[in-house]
Design a protein around this motif. Structure first.
Motif, short mmCIF file in Angstrom:
data_model
loop_
_atom_site.label_atom_id
_atom_site.label_comp_id
_atom_site.label_asym_id
_atom_site.label_seq_id
_atom_site.Cartn_x
_atom_site.Cartn_y
_atom_site.Cartn_z
N ASP A 233 1.09 -1.08 0.20
CA ASP A 233 -0.47 0.28 -0.07
C ASP A 233 0.90 0.91 0.26
O ASP A 233 0.18 2.01 -0.26
N ARG A 261 4.52 -9.63 -5.55
CA ARG A 261 2.98 -10.58 -5.34
C ARG A 261 3.78 -12.05 -4.82
O ARG A 261 3.29 -12.66 -5.95
N SER A 276 2.38 -9.25 -0.76
CA SER A 276 3.08 -8.34 -1.46
C SER A 276 3.78 -7.39 -1.01
O SER A 276 3.08 -6.83 -0.30
N ARG A 345 2.84 6.19 -12.00
CA ARG A 345 1.14 7.04 -11.15
C ARG A 345 0.61 5.73 -12.48
O ARG A 345 -0.02 5.19 -12.07
N ALA A 349 -1.30 2.33 -10.52
CA ALA A 349 -2.96 2.28 -11.05
C ALA A 349 -2.31 0.88 -12.19
O ALA A 349 -4.05 0.62 -11.54
N PRO A 353 -1.87 -1.44 -4.89
CA PRO A 353 -2.57 -2.72 -4.11
C PRO A 353 -4.21 -2.33 -4.78
O PRO A 353 -5.12 -3.25 -4.10
N GLU A 354 -4.38 -1.28 -5.41
CA GLU A 354 -6.22 -0.73 -6.18
C GLU A 354 -6.06 -1.88 -7.70
O GLU A 354 -7.03 -1.05 -7.48
N SER A 355 -5.34 -1.82 -8.39
CA SER A 355 -5.45 -2.78 -9.23
C SER A 355 -6.08 -3.85 -9.73
O SER A 355 -6.55 -3.98 -10.55
N ASP A 356 -6.29 -4.69 -8.65
CA ASP A 356 -6.46 -5.99 -8.85
C ASP A 356 -6.12 -6.97 -10.36
O ASP A 356 -6.31 -7.90 -10.92
N THR A 357 -5.09 -6.38 -10.26
CA THR A 357 -3.62 -7.46 -11.26
C THR A 357 -3.97 -8.69 -11.23
O THR A 357 -3.52 -9.01 -10.09
N SER A 417 -3.85 -8.43 -17.24
CA SER A 417 -3.68 -7.59 -16.72
C SER A 417 -1.94 -6.75 -16.84
O SER A 417 -2.05 -5.37 -17.25
#
Length: 478
Positions: A233, A261, A276, A345, A349, A353-357, A417
């Motif tokens: 994060d 990860r 991660s 950035r 993205a 942490p918020e990418s759901d890759t 991804s």
């Protein structure tokens, strides 16, 4: 006998292969053999190689014999030690018209410590080279993993953790021995067949089957190296700070900014398994005191884990934490002109942490320094090295690579991804690509530009291999 002199009208292909098998010191394998799937497998287990036959060479004579047989039979030869970067090789045809020539059993390494030269056989891995050179206090511009093949890595350029100070591995090659499409053995260097010597240093494997490489070594007893781990994060803060830091560090520092990860694996320690991280890998060729000063801005971010310490260069093979053996993967790369905060950035993205890759690893390697083409030319003159070959270095200053596990239940998510990552960073894309990290077919212009090098490579290919007997993963005619 210079040729098997097959009568392709009178003989079936299977009969011709039986004749070839009789002449080999090694072994020939055909579809349907009990060990067929094992011998045809690439390092990337997601790549489906289906050649007409596989020859496992046990001698240089086997290599020449196989090339001559393929030529007589109207087949191609695809040399391969490990099968890293094999995906472009099988695209569209699966090697159905080729003999896969495996060199992985020819792994000899000879070290000439007084000359600081290593001579390696075609199947040698970087782990073999490091084991042979370390007792002499010498090191090479090795790849980031122990089981990467030395020949393929070097023919494509060779980006090392020591490279910002010394440039591409290909720039330190002093001689190459190879079998060309006519089945003849050649030894090339700056004075003997200089055009072919120029081509194989960075131009890829399209010009012959390499049987030996000789390259320079370095008297480096210690580096300061390791990784700084941060919770994922914090990836934006950490990688933006790292990117700004790379703009001012000297060429003695090579580093990687990365989002990693870890899968849940019993082989991993509990503090890594299933977690991660954002991390920075760094190698500093300075004294510990100077290294501490250089690394201070990164350590000021208070990493959760700090593994940076004085070490022998041999330890660098573990730094990148690559898989310990063959793995099914899907990855690709993109060179970047520069790395402003906006590009970082965009990277976050796509993989933060918020990418759901679905990518396990996404990294940015800092280039520049001696990786710059003009710097490489100057370095060669200063160190009395041969002038650089087809690839002297890169105008792009950063290299992005993303990869995920290509299992049946994950491959679609990994492909999507990776596509998102490359689309996000596209605005900063450089004009060139790095042959060794490009895991898809690409036009020759993407590797060699429009400054005449590609035309020169294609002219040489047409002169020495007009029918395309030698097959490489990135052919110059593509």
């Amino acid at each position: 006998m210079n040729s098997l002199a097959f009568d392709t009208v009178a003989l079936s292909l299977r009969e011709a292969f039986a004749m070839l098998d009789e002449r080999l010191d090694g072994r020939l394998h055909l579809p349907g053999d009990a060990d067929w799937d094992a011998v045809r497998a690439a390092w990337n287990l997601a790549v489906d190689q289906r050649p007409a036959a596989v020859v496992v060479a046990a001698s240089v004579a086997d290599i020449a014999t196989t090339v001559r047989a393929a030529r007589d039979l109207g087949l191609a030869v695809a040399p391969q030690a490990t099968g890293h970067n094999a995906a472009p090789l099988v695209d569209g045809h699966g090697l159905a018209d080729a003999i896969l020539l495996r060199t992985h059993e020819l792994r000899g390494v000879e070290v000439r410590p007084n000359q600081r030269i290593a001579r390696v056989e075609p199947g040698a891995l970087w782990g073999d080279v490091v084991a042979a050179t370390a007792p002499h206090g010498l090191t090479a511009l090795a790849g980031s993993s122990h089981d990467v093949g030395v020949v393929g890595y070097t023919l494509g350029g060779g980006v090392s953790f020591l490279g910002r100070a010394h440039g591409l591995a290909a720039n330190h090659v002093v001689a190459v021995e190879l079998v060309t499409a006519d089945g003849e053995f050649r030894r090339v260097d700056a004075e003997h067949d200089p055009e072919l010597f120029w081509a194989v240093r960075g131009g890829g494997g399209d010009f012959g089957v390499v049987t030996a490489l000789e390259f320079g070594l370095f008297a480096i007893e210690q580096v300061i190296a390791g990784a700084l781990f941060f919770p994922i994060d914090r990836a934006g803060e950490v990688l933006e700070t790292w990117a700004e830091w790379t703009a001012s560090v000297p060429d003695t520092v090579t580093s990687v900014g990365r989002v990693l990860r870890f899968p849940i694996m019993p082989e991993l320690p509990p503090f890594l398994s299933g977690r991660s991280f954002a991390l920075i890998e760094a190698v500093v060729q300075e004294t510990p005191e100077v290294a501490d000063r250089l690394l201070a801005p990164l350590r000021a971010l208070a990493p959760e884990i700090d593994t940076i310490h004085p070490q022998a260069p041999a330890e660098l093979l573990q730094l990148h934490m690559d898989p310990p053996g063959p793995t099914p993967g899907h990855g690709d790369a993109m060179m970047l002109k520069d790395l402003p905060a906006e590009a970082v950035r965009a990277f976050i993205a796509a993989v933060g942490p918020e990418s759901d890759t679905a990518l396990l690893s996404a990294e940015i390697r800092h280039l520049g320094g001696a990786f710059d083409p003009s710097a490489a030319v100057e370095l060669a003159a200063e160190r009395d090295l041969p002038a650089p070959g087809a690839i002297a270095g890169f105008e792009g200053r950063y290299l992005v690579f993303g990869v995920g596990i290509a299992a049946p239940d994950t491959i679609d998510a990994v492909v999507a991804s990776l596509g998102r990552l490359l689309a996000r960073i596209e605005p900063w894309r450089a004009a060139e690509e790095y042959l060794n990290f490009t895991e898809r077919p690409a036009a020759g212009e993407r590797f060699f530009g429009d400054d005449g090098r590609l035309a020169r490579l294609r002219a040489l290919k047409a002169a020495i291999d007009p029918t395309g007997v030698i097959r490489s993963n990135h052919p110059v005619r593509r």
